[in-house]
Design a protein around this motif. Structure first.
Motif, PDB file in Angstrom:
ATOM      1  N   MET A   1      -8.508 -25.396 -12.002  1.00 32.28           N
ATOM      2  CA  MET A   1      -8.140 -23.994 -12.005  1.00 32.28           C
ATOM      3  C   MET A   1      -6.904 -23.827 -11.132  1.00 32.28           C
ATOM      4  SD  MET A   1     -10.439 -20.661 -11.053  1.00 32.28           S
ATOM      5  CE  MET A   1     -10.865 -21.122  -9.402  1.00 32.28           C
ATOM      6  N   SER A   2      -5.894 -23.199 -11.701  1.00 33.22           N
ATOM      7  CA  SER A   2      -4.639 -22.972 -11.001  1.00 33.22           C
ATOM      8  C   SER A   2      -4.638 -21.587 -10.361  1.00 33.22           C
ATOM      9  CB  SER A   2      -3.484 -23.088 -11.989  1.00 33.22           C
ATOM     10  OG  SER A   2      -2.284 -22.777 -11.357  1.00 33.22           O
ATOM     11  N   VAL A   3      -4.112 -21.511  -9.165  1.00 31.80           N
ATOM     12  CA  VAL A   3      -4.053 -20.237  -8.453  1.00 31.80           C
ATOM     13  C   VAL A   3      -2.598 -19.835  -8.289  1.00 31.80           C
ATOM     14  CG1 VAL A   3      -4.572 -19.065  -6.293  1.00 31.80           C
ATOM     15  CG2 VAL A   3      -6.193 -20.694  -7.220  1.00 31.80           C
ATOM     16  N   ASP A   4      -2.290 -18.611  -8.677  1.00 31.17           N
ATOM     17  CA  ASP A   4      -0.955 -18.060  -8.518  1.00 31.17           C
ATOM     18  C   ASP A   4      -0.790 -17.623  -7.067  1.00 31.17           C
ATOM     19  OD1 ASP A   4       1.468 -16.780  -8.681  1.00 31.17           O
ATOM     20  OD2 ASP A   4       0.754 -15.162  -9.985  1.00 31.17           O
ATOM     21  N   MET A   5      -0.020 -18.365  -6.293  1.00 32.83           N
ATOM     22  CA  MET A   5       0.139 -18.070  -4.867  1.00 32.83           C
ATOM     23  C   MET A   5       0.856 -16.740  -4.640  1.00 32.83           C
ATOM     24  SD  MET A   5      -1.613 -20.232  -3.383  1.00 32.83           S
ATOM     25  CE  MET A   5      -1.248 -19.798  -1.710  1.00 32.83           C
ATOM     26  N   THR A   6       1.636 -16.290  -5.615  1.00 28.60           N
ATOM     27  CA  THR A   6       2.260 -14.981  -5.501  1.00 28.60           C
ATOM     28  C   THR A   6       1.194 -13.889  -5.481  1.00 28.60           C
ATOM     29  OG1 THR A   6       4.202 -15.786  -6.675  1.00 28.60           O
ATOM     30  CG2 THR A   6       3.925 -13.403  -6.556  1.00 28.60           C
ATOM     31  N   ALA A   7       0.177 -14.030  -6.343  1.00 31.75           N
ATOM     32  CA  ALA A   7      -0.922 -13.059  -6.368  1.00 31.75           C
ATOM     33  C   ALA A   7      -1.700 -13.105  -5.055  1.00 31.75           C
ATOM     34  CB  ALA A   7      -1.855 -13.336  -7.543  1.00 31.75           C
ATOM     35  N   VAL A   8      -1.929 -14.298  -4.529  1.00 33.71           N
ATOM     36  CA  VAL A   8      -2.648 -14.428  -3.256  1.00 33.71           C
ATOM     37  C   VAL A   8      -1.883 -13.699  -2.152  1.00 33.71           C
ATOM     38  CG1 VAL A   8      -3.424 -16.046  -1.485  1.00 33.71           C
ATOM     39  CG2 VAL A   8      -3.784 -16.589  -3.889  1.00 33.71           C
ATOM     40  N   ALA A   9      -0.590 -13.940  -2.077  1.00 33.48           N
ATOM     41  CA  ALA A   9       0.228 -13.289  -1.050  1.00 33.48           C
ATOM     42  C   ALA A   9       0.259 -11.774  -1.261  1.00 33.48           C
ATOM     43  CB  ALA A   9       1.643 -13.854  -1.069  1.00 33.48           C
ATOM     44  N   TRP A  10       0.367 -11.344  -2.515  1.00 34.30           N
ATOM     45  CA  TRP A  10       0.405  -9.918  -2.820  1.00 34.30           C
ATOM     46  C   TRP A  10      -0.872  -9.223  -2.368  1.00 34.30           C
ATOM     47  CZ3 TRP A  10       3.523  -6.129  -3.730  1.00 34.30           C
ATOM     48  CH2 TRP A  10       3.064  -4.954  -4.311  1.00 34.30           C
ATOM     49  N   VAL A  38      -9.670 -10.589   3.249  1.00 40.34           N
ATOM     50  CA  VAL A  38     -10.348 -10.013   2.084  1.00 40.34           C
ATOM     51  C   VAL A  38      -9.453 -10.103   0.853  1.00 40.34           C
ATOM     52  CG1 VAL A  38     -11.227  -7.854   1.099  1.00 40.34           C
ATOM     53  CG2 VAL A  38     -11.859  -8.520   3.418  1.00 40.34           C
ATOM     54  N   GLY A  39      -8.179  -9.850   1.016  1.00 44.81           N
ATOM     55  CA  GLY A  39      -7.241  -9.948  -0.099  1.00 44.81           C
ATOM     56  C   GLY A  39      -7.129 -11.360  -0.636  1.00 44.81           C
ATOM     57  N   ILE A  40      -7.095 -12.341   0.242  1.00 45.94           N
ATOM     58  CA  ILE A  40      -7.023 -13.744  -0.184  1.00 45.94           C
ATOM     59  C   ILE A  40      -8.282 -14.124  -0.946  1.00 45.94           C
ATOM     60  CG2 ILE A  40      -7.038 -16.124   0.662  1.00 45.94           C
ATOM     61  CD1 ILE A  40      -5.109 -15.114   2.895  1.00 45.94           C
ATOM     62  N   ILE A  41      -9.436 -13.729  -0.433  1.00 45.77           N
ATOM     63  CA  ILE A  41     -10.697 -14.029  -1.114  1.00 45.77           C
ATOM     64  C   ILE A  41     -10.721 -13.368  -2.495  1.00 45.77           C
ATOM     65  CG2 ILE A  41     -13.190 -13.646  -1.060  1.00 45.77           C
ATOM     66  CD1 ILE A  41     -12.970 -13.982   2.033  1.00 45.77           C
ATOM     67  N   ALA A  42     -10.287 -12.117  -2.557  1.00 49.07           N
ATOM     68  CA  ALA A  42     -10.258 -11.398  -3.840  1.00 49.07           C
ATOM     69  C   ALA A  42      -9.338 -12.095  -4.835  1.00 49.07           C
ATOM     70  CB  ALA A  42      -9.820  -9.957  -3.627  1.00 49.07           C
ATOM     71  N   ALA A  43      -8.182 -12.520  -4.383  1.00 38.71           N
ATOM     72  CA  ALA A  43      -7.234 -13.193  -5.269  1.00 38.71           C
ATOM     73  C   ALA A  43      -7.766 -14.542  -5.732  1.00 38.71           C
ATOM     74  CB  ALA A  43      -5.890 -13.365  -4.566  1.00 38.71           C
ATOM     75  N   ARG A  44      -8.472 -15.245  -4.858  1.00 39.84           N
ATOM     76  CA  ARG A  44      -9.032 -16.541  -5.228  1.00 39.84           C
ATOM     77  C   ARG A  44     -10.168 -16.402  -6.236  1.00 39.84           C
ATOM     78  NH1 ARG A  44      -6.811 -21.373  -3.052  1.00 39.84           N
ATOM     79  NH2 ARG A  44      -8.713 -22.140  -3.971  1.00 39.84           N
ATOM     80  N   LEU A  45     -10.920 -15.308  -6.145  1.00 36.20           N
ATOM     81  CA  LEU A  45     -12.045 -15.098  -7.055  1.00 36.20           C
ATOM     82  C   LEU A  45     -11.633 -14.468  -8.380  1.00 36.20           C
ATOM     83  CD1 LEU A  45     -14.780 -13.818  -4.584  1.00 36.20           C
ATOM     84  CD2 LEU A  45     -14.606 -16.078  -5.644  1.00 36.20           C
ATOM     85  N   LEU A  46     -10.483 -13.834  -8.439  1.00 36.45           N
ATOM     86  CA  LEU A  46     -10.058 -13.118  -9.628  1.00 36.45           C
ATOM     87  C   LEU A  46     -10.044 -13.981 -10.889  1.00 36.45           C
ATOM     88  CD1 LEU A  46      -9.114 -10.465 -10.839  1.00 36.45           C
ATOM     89  CD2 LEU A  46      -6.782 -11.085 -10.189  1.00 36.45           C
ATOM     90  N   PRO A  47      -9.499 -15.199 -10.882  1.00 37.70           N
ATOM     91  CA  PRO A  47      -9.516 -16.000 -12.118  1.00 37.70           C
ATOM     92  C   PRO A  47     -10.939 -16.297 -12.604  1.00 37.70           C
ATOM     93  CG  PRO A  47      -7.942 -16.911 -10.567  1.00 37.70           C
ATOM     94  CD  PRO A  47      -8.712 -15.856  -9.832  1.00 37.70           C
ATOM     95  N   ALA A  48     -11.858 -16.570 -11.695  1.00 37.74           N
ATOM     96  CA  ALA A  48     -13.245 -16.850 -12.083  1.00 37.74           C
ATOM     97  C   ALA A  48     -13.897 -15.616 -12.682  1.00 37.74           C
ATOM     98  CB  ALA A  48     -14.039 -17.351 -10.887  1.00 37.74           C
TER      99      ALA A  48
END
Length: 55
Positions: A1-10, A38-48
């Motif tokens: 699973m690939s994570v968009d680091m731009t979304a994580v930072a956003w 909380v934002g980082i966790i949310a971004a990491r869980l979003l693809p799943a």
């Protein structure tokens, strides 16, 4: 699973900024850190979550 680091930072910036405005949760620095985490966790869980609901 690939994570968009731009979304994580956003998410981290947005949640950190919003939490800085919440006066009832300790000092401003603590609110920014908690909001960023909380934002980082949310971004990491979003693809799943997207794949689970079929988006």
């Amino acid at each position: 699973m690939s994570v968009d680091m731009t979304a994580v930072a956003w998410y981290a910036v947005i949640c950190g900024g919003l939490s800085a405005l919440a006066p009832s949760f300790g000092g401003r620095g603590l609110r920014i850190v908690v909001g960023g985490v909380v934002g980082i966790i949310a971004a990491r869980l979003l693809p799943a979550v997207r794949s689970t609901i079929g988006l």
